[in-house]
Design a protein around this motif. Sequence first.
Motif, PDB file in Angstrom:
ATOM      1  N   ASP A 192       0.837  -1.212   0.000  1.00 23.45           N
ATOM      2  CA  ASP A 192       0.000   0.000   0.000  1.00 23.45           C
ATOM      3  C   ASP A 192       0.865   1.252   0.000  1.00 23.45           C
ATOM      4  N   LYS A 193       1.882   1.216   0.840  1.00 23.55           N
ATOM      5  CA  LYS A 193       2.758   2.386   0.933  1.00 23.55           C
ATOM      6  C   LYS A 193       3.573   2.555  -0.352  1.00 23.55           C
ATOM      7  N   PHE A 194       4.170   1.475  -0.836  1.00 24.74           N
ATOM      8  CA  PHE A 194       5.063   1.581  -1.993  1.00 24.74           C
ATOM      9  C   PHE A 194       4.347   2.035  -3.259  1.00 24.74           C
ATOM     10  N   THR A 195       3.053   1.682  -3.379  1.00 20.55           N
ATOM     11  CA  THR A 195       2.345   2.024  -4.610  1.00 20.55           C
ATOM     12  C   THR A 195       1.622   3.371  -4.509  1.00 20.55           C
ATOM     13  N   SER A 196       1.773   4.042  -3.366  1.00 21.90           N
ATOM     14  CA  SER A 196       1.083   5.315  -3.192  1.00 21.90           C
ATOM     15  C   SER A 196       1.727   6.411  -4.055  1.00 21.90           C
ATOM     16  N   PHE A 197       0.883   7.320  -4.544  1.00 28.01           N
ATOM     17  CA  PHE A 197       1.388   8.428  -5.354  1.00 28.01           C
ATOM     18  C   PHE A 197       1.847   9.587  -4.477  1.00 28.01           C
ATOM     19  N   GLU A 198       1.715   9.406  -3.190  1.00 26.81           N
ATOM     20  CA  GLU A 198       2.149  10.457  -2.272  1.00 26.81           C
ATOM     21  C   GLU A 198       3.180   9.910  -1.304  1.00 26.81           C
ATOM     22  N   GLY A 199       4.061  10.795  -0.858  1.00 25.99           N
ATOM     23  CA  GLY A 199       5.065  10.376   0.118  1.00 25.99           C
ATOM     24  C   GLY A 199       6.334   9.896  -0.559  1.00 25.99           C
ATOM     25  N   ASP A 200       7.189   9.291   0.239  1.00 29.66           N
ATOM     26  CA  ASP A 200       8.525   8.923  -0.228  1.00 29.66           C
ATOM     27  C   ASP A 200       8.466   7.617  -1.023  1.00 29.66           C
ATOM     28  N   THR A 201       7.920   7.694  -2.229  1.00 29.52           N
ATOM     29  CA  THR A 201       7.717   6.475  -3.027  1.00 29.52           C
ATOM     30  C   THR A 201       8.170   6.678  -4.474  1.00 29.52           C
ATOM     31  N   GLY A 202       8.358   5.569  -5.165  1.00 31.90           N
ATOM     32  CA  GLY A 202       8.692   5.621  -6.586  1.00 31.90           C
ATOM     33  C   GLY A 202       7.604   6.299  -7.405  1.00 31.90           C
ATOM     34  N   PRO A 203       6.325   5.870  -7.218  1.00 36.27           N
ATOM     35  CA  PRO A 203       5.261   6.509  -7.994  1.00 36.27           C
ATOM     36  C   PRO A 203       5.176   8.032  -7.790  1.00 36.27           C
ATOM     37  N   TYR A 204       5.494   8.501  -6.585  1.00 34.24           N
ATOM     38  CA  TYR A 204       5.483   9.954  -6.363  1.00 34.24           C
ATOM     39  C   TYR A 204       6.550  10.637  -7.223  1.00 34.24           C
ATOM     40  N   ILE A 205       7.718  10.018  -7.281  1.00 32.44           N
ATOM     41  CA  ILE A 205       8.800  10.589  -8.098  1.00 32.44           C
ATOM     42  C   ILE A 205       8.371  10.604  -9.581  1.00 32.44           C
ATOM     43  N   LEU A 206       7.807   9.477 -10.025  1.00 37.78           N
ATOM     44  CA  LEU A 206       7.376   9.411 -11.431  1.00 37.78           C
ATOM     45  C   LEU A 206       6.276  10.423 -11.704  1.00 37.78           C
ATOM     46  N   TYR A 207       5.374  10.546 -10.761  1.00 38.39           N
ATOM     47  CA  TYR A 207       4.273  11.491 -10.914  1.00 38.39           C
ATOM     48  C   TYR A 207       4.818  12.914 -11.106  1.00 38.39           C
ATOM     49  N   THR A 208       5.850  13.232 -10.348  1.00 41.73           N
ATOM     50  CA  THR A 208       6.470  14.551 -10.448  1.00 41.73           C
ATOM     51  C   THR A 208       7.112  14.743 -11.831  1.00 41.73           C
ATOM     52  N   ILE A 209       7.795  13.707 -12.290  1.00 44.49           N
ATOM     53  CA  ILE A 209       8.430  13.805 -13.616  1.00 44.49           C
ATOM     54  C   ILE A 209       7.355  13.981 -14.702  1.00 44.49           C
ATOM     55  N   VAL A 210       6.289  13.205 -14.587  1.00 41.85           N
ATOM     56  CA  VAL A 210       5.205  13.283 -15.573  1.00 41.85           C
ATOM     57  C   VAL A 210       4.554  14.671 -15.551  1.00 41.85           C
ATOM     58  N   ARG A 211       4.425  15.209 -14.364  1.00 38.36           N
ATOM     59  CA  ARG A 211       3.871  16.568 -14.237  1.00 38.36           C
ATOM     60  C   ARG A 211       4.748  17.558 -14.997  1.00 38.36           C
ATOM     61  N   ILE A 212       6.049  17.451 -14.813  1.00 43.66           N
ATOM     62  CA  ILE A 212       6.963  18.370 -15.517  1.00 43.66           C
ATOM     63  C   ILE A 212       6.836  18.168 -17.030  1.00 43.66           C
ATOM     64  N   LYS A 213       6.824  16.914 -17.441  1.00 40.44           N
ATOM     65  CA  LYS A 213       6.728  16.636 -18.883  1.00 40.44           C
ATOM     66  C   LYS A 213       5.460  17.236 -19.469  1.00 40.44           C
ATOM     67  N   SER A 214       4.383  17.153 -18.703  1.00 40.96           N
ATOM     68  CA  SER A 214       3.117  17.650 -19.226  1.00 40.96           C
ATOM     69  C   SER A 214       3.151  19.168 -19.368  1.00 40.96           C
ATOM     70  N   ILE A 215       3.788  19.859 -18.419  1.00 37.50           N
ATOM     71  CA  ILE A 215       3.904  21.319 -18.559  1.00 37.50           C
ATOM     72  C   ILE A 215       4.762  21.659 -19.783  1.00 37.50           C
ATOM     73  N   LEU A 216       5.845  20.922 -19.937  1.00 38.28           N
ATOM     74  CA  LEU A 216       6.737  21.190 -21.073  1.00 38.28           C
ATOM     75  C   LEU A 216       6.015  20.943 -22.404  1.00 38.28           C
TER      76      LEU A 216
END
Length: 601
Positions: free
Chosen positions: A470-494
């Motif tokens: 549950d923790k590892f797949t969360s999009f919030e907090g110190d997780t892989g998906p959170y990092i990816l979500y942030t990258i995707v957010r940047i890509k979408s703005i670009l």
Amino acid sequence: MEMRTGERHGIKIMKKFLDLISEEIMQAFEDAGYDRELGRVTLSNRPDLCEYQCNGAMAGAKKYKKAPIMIAGDVAAKTEDSELLAEVAAVAPGFLNIKVKESAVSDYLKKMAESERFGLEPPAKKEKIVMDYGGPNVAKPLHVGHLRSAVIGESIKRIARYAGHEVISDIHLGDWGLQMGLIITELKERRPELVYFDENYTGEYPEEAPFTISELEEIYPTASGKSKEDPAYKEKAMEATYRLQNGVRGYRALWEHIIKVSVTDLKRNYQNLNVEFDLWKGESDVHTVIPGMVEYMKKEGYAHMSEGALVVDVKEDTDTKEIPPCMILKSDGASLYNTTDLATIMERMEKLHPDEIIYVVDKRQDLYFEQVFRCARKTKLVDKDTKLKFLGFGTMNGKDGKPFKTREGGVMRLETLISEINEEMYRKITDNREVPEAEARETAKVVALSAIKYGDLSNQASKDYIFDIDKFTSFEGDTGPYILYTIVRIKSILNKYKEQGGRLENAVLQEAVSESEKALMLQITRFSAMMENAFEETAPHKVCAYIYELANDFNRFYHETKILSEEDEKKKAGFIALLVLTRDILETCIDVLGFSAPERM
Ligand code: ARG
């Protein structure tokens, strides 16, 4: 501002940002008549007050018999016309609180963006490193116990390569031990008519294996179970192992089938984990080296007989715990796990001449590796200046704090674990949203891998950790998906910027206009120091900690800033350039961690 770049091996190098600040403060100490060594600067532990700090005046008080605040005041006065420092404040009882100029930060980032590897210096000496990780056993399915070695080893390999070293990764298959004898024995019980068991047979053996991978995976545990209950069966398996190791034709042919079927399956599994090996060697590859090694150890007087076995003493006077001798051959002449490890060291030295060999193995094998390393040193199998490093990792536990198991309490197959996480990710991605099936599946796979790997790598490797889906797949907090979500957010703005007619390559970094923008920029300046340190300490968790902070800094900046609706075009392009650099650094970091980001999620 002059960035004082230098050269090494003809490549331009960039000093670390923190070192540039330190140098100025050290110079100020010297100019004010104090020891320059006092001027070392660190990151501020009060980011609300300042960006960097120096406590040198406190340390100098005794030496100069002066109140620290006076020393700090003298030093601060010497920094007034710095091009780098915006503010150096002497504060009671004698700290120096430092802020840097916005222009210095943006200039530094521009240089980073133009440099190879964002200004990370190439190493003073390029090392050749052999990495021994993975270590699966042939014919046994990969289970969660194999996950950590693969994930951690792969990341350390990538970090070392990024740092500029040459790394050769070797999977070191367990393909020579009793498990092979067990499988052969069980096959013989079931199908004695197979040509492999006919001792009078002299023809060619069939090309097709007489079993599939699923049969193989069933045969091994059955055989292993039987051998535990039935001593006669175990005896047979040991006999079969011996005959295999001593070259009985039919057994060798069967063994080759087992390896081939199993390795095909292993390759598929490691590929799904984005883990790659340069060498697919195994314990068996050194079986021809062993007799010579044994002879050498005897001849040089390193090895002696003890209770029928051939051993090398490895205890030392300074030992506080008992280190048993290293057994080279059993009394029946059979080789052991450490015989193959020692012979492998010998072979690696001869063929590859590495500066270092790093083993990424369960930390419960630390005493074992201590013996092997001591034995290798004592018998001079390894050069004096070749380092041998054991990187022991902790256990992956379930939420109950006990070693991770299936719901039924069995050992979980790695494939099962991965597909469970893929499903969970798929569910999250398609929850309340219309995403084309194929795309959702593909994205789920990419994000799931980040969840597994980041969940593991963000912990210090030597520690046990709790695998919490549950923790590892969360999009919030110190997780892989959170990092990816942030990258995707940047890509979408670009992407939107491009759609509006903007050109990324024309965007030029500008001085920060807000506190959150400056904080993001300062975080970026730390990249090279972080990466160097992650290599030196073989510590992927430092890369994780860094990108977590970087992602947080980015998201704070994002929430406080109108990026695409900014009317001042130059300012807007400055934001965009910062986004590009942030994305590139994040993607570089996840690449060394061994996963990647999707385009959308
Ligand atoms: N196959 C071994 C095991 O399952 C791990 C191999 C580790 N590497 C080594 N060079 N001993 O325990």
